[in-house]
Design an enzyme around this catalytic site. Structure first.
Site, mmCIF file in Angstrom:
data_model
loop_
_atom_site.group_PDB
_atom_site.id
_atom_site.type_symbol
_atom_site.label_atom_id
_atom_site.label_comp_id
_atom_site.label_asym_id
_atom_site.label_seq_id
_atom_site.Cartn_x
_atom_site.Cartn_y
_atom_site.Cartn_z
ATOM 1 N N ASP A 114 -46.983 -6.565 15.180
ATOM 2 C CA ASP A 114 -47.653 -6.400 16.720
ATOM 3 C C ASP A 114 -47.554 -8.169 16.681
ATOM 4 O OD1 ASP A 114 -48.859 -7.765 13.698
ATOM 5 O OD2 ASP A 114 -50.356 -6.339 13.676
ATOM 6 N N MET A 140 -48.339 -3.953 11.047
ATOM 7 C CA MET A 140 -47.086 -4.682 9.875
ATOM 8 C C MET A 140 -47.941 -4.189 8.279
ATOM 9 S SD MET A 140 -46.717 -8.150 11.823
ATOM 10 C CE MET A 140 -44.664 -8.769 10.737
ATOM 11 N N HIS A 141 -46.117 -4.706 7.753
ATOM 12 C CA HIS A 141 -46.139 -4.548 6.139
ATOM 13 C C HIS A 141 -46.953 -3.576 5.329
ATOM 14 C CE1 HIS A 141 -45.624 -8.751 6.916
ATOM 15 N NE2 HIS A 141 -47.508 -9.049 7.377
#
Length: 492
Positions: free
Chosen positions: A237, A78-79
């Site tokens: 995830d 992520m991110h």
């Protein structure tokens, strides 16, 4: 029919091929490099993800009837900030979730814009790993690149775009950008304005189990797959892994003991922790979830065993920790080897042992490490309980969950039934399940999770041990506040 699940991780992409009954036919893993161009920076080339994903799909499907492959679903790190120009070419390497360059931007967002406004706009506050601070960093430090941005994406969404030709994201992954209005599942105009970007640079939003499209003809030909293979939106995830462990619906909980640790609580209703100790995100099942993230979980035990004791025989070191010792240890361990995210959000926090005396043994310290991680997860659990969520049981997964002793400690520290599931393959398994729903094989994520995820063991708390641990936890809970002021000085 067959389904491909993709787990786009930080060090490798892991792919699995699953049949219509949920059985895994083959697993393939392919590594790619990670770059640290400056201290505290962490980057990757999206081209490396794409190359290894395509090579992995070819390896995964070799020898199978490719005409039977119906769908692809991905879970991913992520991110990360992926930026494309007007020709859909990657402008610069992706800035990853574990990149620490944005401390000034995080401070600006939390303390100048203000946590109250951020929480109102996005249901979350700024953390160094989130995407919005990276956008602000790029605007300040790379203005020429910033001016070229035509599309902002997340790592697994770049893979989905290259497969399908659709600029897309899903609600769970978008939730971790600090650009997304989690409650209303749309882009936050206020946050886009703060970051100096327009909504047309953001990808189209889908629910995780929705189809975003089918394979591009040239990709289908390259991979030898039918053009009508459906590409699901997929999930971040943690949400994809939650689907794979059956942590869906109202009040379901999962504890993950990997390098980092998470406690993931699903809910049918939107809710925000008023102290913003937990992340409030949309879930891949169509609802919402609260999540607490520890930066060091199983890695605490690995550090203690590998680096300090110098052994790989973890079980032998735990053998002396019998039931009568649980809840009686007077040694405490703060599990903040890398600072901490949830619920204290303190990058200065550090680890320590406290309470040692001359009669302490190595097993006492080993026990303290295991208990410290459990106490840290309980800190986040208590925040969720304070939101009125009734949590009585939790699934458990990750490398640390293989320890029977650690499962028992968690059951009694958290006073939860700890459920062990039959098969745990993480985000890739959840991604394949999302693909099955996108293909219409199942009507909902909850329906497929109920069928595929089987509990094979339950560790129940012992009331006497629970009572002892309750006393120990109340002491643990006071250690960090007492030491907090010292950590900046200790760090120099």
């Amino acid at each position: 029919m067959l389904y491909i699940g993709i787990d786009l991780g930080t060090s490798a992409v892991k792919l699995l091929l699953m049949n219509g009954e949920g059985a895994i036919e083959r697993i393939v893993s392919r590594e790619y490099p990670l770059s640290f161009p400056h201290p505290g920076w962490s980057e990757q080339e999206p081209a490396d993800w794409l190359r290894e994903t395509k090579a992995g799909i070819l390896e995964l499907t070799e020898g199978f009837d490719k005409s039977q492959i119906a769908g692809i679903g991905a879970g991913g790190q992520m991110h990360g900030l992926v930026v494309l120009d007007e020709n859909d070419q990657v402008i610069r390497p992706a800035i990853l979730w574990n990149d620490g360059r944005t401390s000034e931007e995080v401070d600006y967002l939390n303390n100048v814009i203000g946590k109250d406004k951020l929480s109102l706009y996005t249901a979350n506050i700024a953390f160094a790993g989130f995407t919005a601070p990276k956008v602000l960093w790029m605007k300040k430090h790379e203005p020429e690149n910033f001016a070229r941005i035509s599309k902002i994406m997340l790592p697994k969404d770049y893979i989905n775009y290259m497969l399908s030709g659709v600029h897309c994201t899903d609600v769970s992954d978008a939730s971790g950008m600090l650009l997304f209005d989690v409650e209303h599942k749309c882009w936050s105009k206020e946050m886009l304005d703060i970051c100096g970007i327009s909504e047309d640079v953001m990808p189209k939003i889908f629910e995780s189990a929705q189809a975003v499209g089918t394979l591009r003809p040239e990709i289908a030909e390259e991979l030898g797959l039918p053009e009508n293979v459906i590409v699901a939106a997929g999930a971040g995830d943690n949400a994809a892994a939650a689907v794979g462990t059956g942590t869906v619906g109202d009040g379901a909980c999962n504890i993950s003991l990997g390098t980092s640790g998470t406690i993931f609580v699903s809910s049918r209703t939107f809710g925000v922790d008023k102290q913003n100790g937990l992340h409030s995100f949309a879930h891949a099942d169509g609802n919402y979830h609260l999540m607490g993230c520890m930066l060091s979980a199983a890695s605490c035990n690995k550090w203690w065993m590998d680096e300090i004791i110098g052994t790989k025989d973890y079980a032998a070191q735990q053998a002396a920790i019998t039931d009568n010792k649980l809840g009686t240890n007077h040694v405490f361990f703060l599990p903040y080897l890398m600072g901490e995210r949830s619920p204290i959000n303190d990058t200065d926090a550090r680890s320590c042992f406290i309470g040692m005396t001359m009669d302490n043994t190595r097993s006492d310290l080993t026990q303290a490490v295991l208990e410290g991680v459990a106490f840290g997860i309980r800190d986040s659990l208590e925040v969720a309980r304070n939101q009125g969520i009734n949590i009585t049981r939790s699934r458990i997964c990750g490398g640390g969950a293989k320890s029977p002793l650690w499962r028992k400690i968690f059951a009694n520290v958290c006073n939860l039934d700890i459920e062990v599931i039959e098969s745990e393959e993480g985000p890739g398994y959840g991604g394949a399940m999302l693909a099955m729903v996108a293909c219409g094989e199942y009507g909902s994520v909850e329906e497929i999770a109920k069928k595929f995820v089987k509990v094979v063991d339950v560790v129940k708390p012992d009331p006497e041990i629970v009572a002892r641990y309750e006393e120990r936890y109340q002491v643990f809970h006071r250690i960090y506040p007492a030491l907090k002021g010292l950590f900046p000085a200790i760090n120099g």
